[in-house]
Motif scaffolding. Structure first.
Motif, mmCIF file in Angstrom:
data_model
loop_
_atom_site.group_PDB
_atom_site.id
_atom_site.type_symbol
_atom_site.label_atom_id
_atom_site.label_comp_id
_atom_site.label_asym_id
_atom_site.label_seq_id
_atom_site.Cartn_x
_atom_site.Cartn_y
_atom_site.Cartn_z
ATOM 1 N N VAL A 5 -25.611 10.080 1.234
ATOM 2 C CA VAL A 5 -27.036 9.795 0.999
ATOM 3 C C VAL A 5 -27.171 8.524 0.160
ATOM 4 N N LEU A 6 -26.367 8.401 -0.882
ATOM 5 C CA LEU A 6 -26.415 7.213 -1.742
ATOM 6 C C LEU A 6 -26.010 5.962 -0.967
ATOM 7 N N ARG A 7 -25.006 6.097 -0.116
ATOM 8 C CA ARG A 7 -24.551 4.968 0.698
ATOM 9 C C ARG A 7 -25.633 4.554 1.702
ATOM 10 N N GLN A 8 -26.254 5.528 2.350
ATOM 11 C CA GLN A 8 -27.301 5.231 3.329
ATOM 12 C C GLN A 8 -28.496 4.542 2.664
ATOM 13 N N ALA A 9 -28.785 4.901 1.427
ATOM 14 C CA ALA A 9 -29.886 4.270 0.699
ATOM 15 C C ALA A 9 -29.501 2.891 0.163
ATOM 16 N N GLY A 10 -28.231 2.533 0.301
ATOM 17 C CA GLY A 10 -27.773 1.231 -0.168
ATOM 18 C C GLY A 10 -27.516 1.171 -1.658
ATOM 19 N N LEU A 11 -27.369 2.329 -2.301
ATOM 20 C CA LEU A 11 -27.160 2.370 -3.752
ATOM 21 C C LEU A 11 -25.694 2.343 -4.143
ATOM 22 N N VAL A 12 -24.812 2.682 -3.212
ATOM 23 C CA VAL A 12 -23.372 2.591 -3.451
ATOM 24 C C VAL A 12 -22.715 1.955 -2.224
ATOM 25 N N THR A 13 -21.576 1.359 -2.461
ATOM 26 C CA THR A 13 -20.746 0.866 -1.373
ATOM 27 C C THR A 13 -19.415 1.589 -1.443
ATOM 28 N N GLU A 14 -18.722 1.588 -0.324
ATOM 29 C CA GLU A 14 -17.401 2.201 -0.305
ATOM 30 C C GLU A 14 -16.404 1.222 0.277
ATOM 31 N N ASN B 187 -5.221 5.707 1.425
ATOM 32 C CA ASN B 187 -5.854 6.975 1.801
ATOM 33 C C ASN B 187 -6.991 7.371 0.863
ATOM 34 N N ARG B 188 -7.403 6.461 -0.006
ATOM 35 C CA ARG B 188 -8.504 6.745 -0.931
ATOM 36 C C ARG B 188 -9.764 5.995 -0.513
ATOM 37 N N ILE B 189 -10.904 6.598 -0.822
ATOM 38 C CA ILE B 189 -12.189 5.923 -0.634
ATOM 39 C C ILE B 189 -12.744 5.660 -2.027
ATOM 40 N N LEU B 190 -12.999 4.390 -2.312
ATOM 41 C CA LEU B 190 -13.494 3.984 -3.620
ATOM 42 C C LEU B 190 -14.970 3.614 -3.509
ATOM 43 N N TYR B 191 -15.753 4.091 -4.462
ATOM 44 C CA TYR B 191 -17.199 3.862 -4.461
ATOM 45 C C TYR B 191 -17.590 2.973 -5.634
ATOM 46 N N SER B 192 -18.576 2.111 -5.375
ATOM 47 C CA SER B 192 -19.115 1.211 -6.401
ATOM 48 C C SER B 192 -20.632 1.268 -6.371
ATOM 49 N N LEU B 193 -21.223 1.078 -7.515
ATOM 50 C CA LEU B 193 -22.675 1.041 -7.663
ATOM 51 C C LEU B 193 -23.214 -0.297 -7.173
ATOM 52 N N VAL B 194 -24.335 -0.260 -6.473
ATOM 53 C CA VAL B 194 -25.056 -1.473 -6.100
ATOM 54 C C VAL B 194 -26.283 -1.503 -7.020
ATOM 55 N N GLY B 195 -26.031 -1.851 -8.277
ATOM 56 C CA GLY B 195 -27.053 -1.771 -9.316
ATOM 57 C C GLY B 195 -28.257 -2.642 -9.085
ATOM 58 N N GLU B 196 -28.044 -3.831 -8.527
ATOM 59 C CA GLU B 196 -29.191 -4.720 -8.331
ATOM 60 C C GLU B 196 -30.188 -4.134 -7.333
ATOM 61 N N ARG B 197 -29.712 -3.433 -6.328
ATOM 62 C CA ARG B 197 -30.630 -2.816 -5.357
ATOM 63 C C ARG B 197 -31.468 -1.742 -6.039
ATOM 64 N N LEU B 198 -30.826 -0.937 -6.861
ATOM 65 C CA LEU B 198 -31.537 0.106 -7.590
ATOM 66 C C LEU B 198 -32.560 -0.519 -8.538
ATOM 67 N N ALA B 199 -32.123 -1.498 -9.304
ATOM 68 C CA ALA B 199 -33.019 -2.130 -10.280
ATOM 69 C C ALA B 199 -34.211 -2.791 -9.605
ATOM 70 N N LEU B 200 -33.970 -3.506 -8.520
ATOM 71 C CA LEU B 200 -35.074 -4.188 -7.833
ATOM 72 C C LEU B 200 -36.051 -3.203 -7.219
ATOM 73 N N SER B 201 -35.541 -2.160 -6.612
ATOM 74 C CA SER B 201 -36.434 -1.185 -5.970
ATOM 75 C C SER B 201 -37.279 -0.441 -6.986
ATOM 76 N N VAL B 202 -36.647 0.044 -8.030
ATOM 77 C CA VAL B 202 -37.400 0.771 -9.052
ATOM 78 C C VAL B 202 -38.335 -0.196 -9.785
ATOM 79 N N GLY B 203 -37.858 -1.398 -10.060
ATOM 80 C CA GLY B 203 -38.700 -2.394 -10.725
ATOM 81 C C GLY B 203 -39.917 -2.765 -9.908
ATOM 82 N N ASP B 204 -39.731 -2.942 -8.606
ATOM 83 C CA ASP B 204 -40.874 -3.258 -7.739
ATOM 84 C C ASP B 204 -41.897 -2.142 -7.768
#
Length: 115
Positions: A51-60, A65-82
């Motif tokens: 769900v977080l990936r589909q919303a563009g809030l995390v990347t993988e 054999n591991r999947i690593l996740y990272s925050l896409v903070g600017e997307r969250l900040a811009l969306s909530v800020g707008d």
């Protein structure tokens, strides 16, 4: 709200997903590390991550054999800020100050708010 904003706010609606975002603020984590922080099954955490990936809030990214996740903070900040700037008068003032002066300092915000 746009479809993108709807997805983001839907993703933020669940406390587990909000906690995952907070856990990722300090950097990339493996899916197993994320899952170990919760009293939930691996598939449940996997669905939250999807769900977080589909919303563009995390990347993988895959690392062997591991999947690593990272925050896409600017997307969250811009969306909530707008969103906040449309409903919160102080945010509207701050946005106008940024447009006119190209600055984000608290002093500029206070100056504009008192004008």
């Amino acid at each position: 709200m746009t479809d993108s904003a709807t997805e983001i706010f839907a993703a933020l609606a669940h406390p587990t997903r909000r906690q995952i975002l907070q856990d990722l603020k300090n950097g990339e984590l493996a899916a197993g590390e994320i899952a170990s922080k919760f009293n939930a099954t691996g598939p449940t955490i996997s669905r939250h991550l999807a769900v977080l990936r589909q919303a563009g809030l995390v990347t993988e990214r895959r690392d062997a054999n591991r999947i690593l996740y990272s925050l896409v903070g600017e997307r969250l900040a811009l969306s909530v800020g707008d969103f906040l700037s449309t409903v919160c008068p102080e945010r509207i003032v701050l946005r106008e100050v940024r447009k006119r002066r190209g600055t984000t300092t608290p002093a500029a915000f206070e100056e504009a708010a008192s004008a």
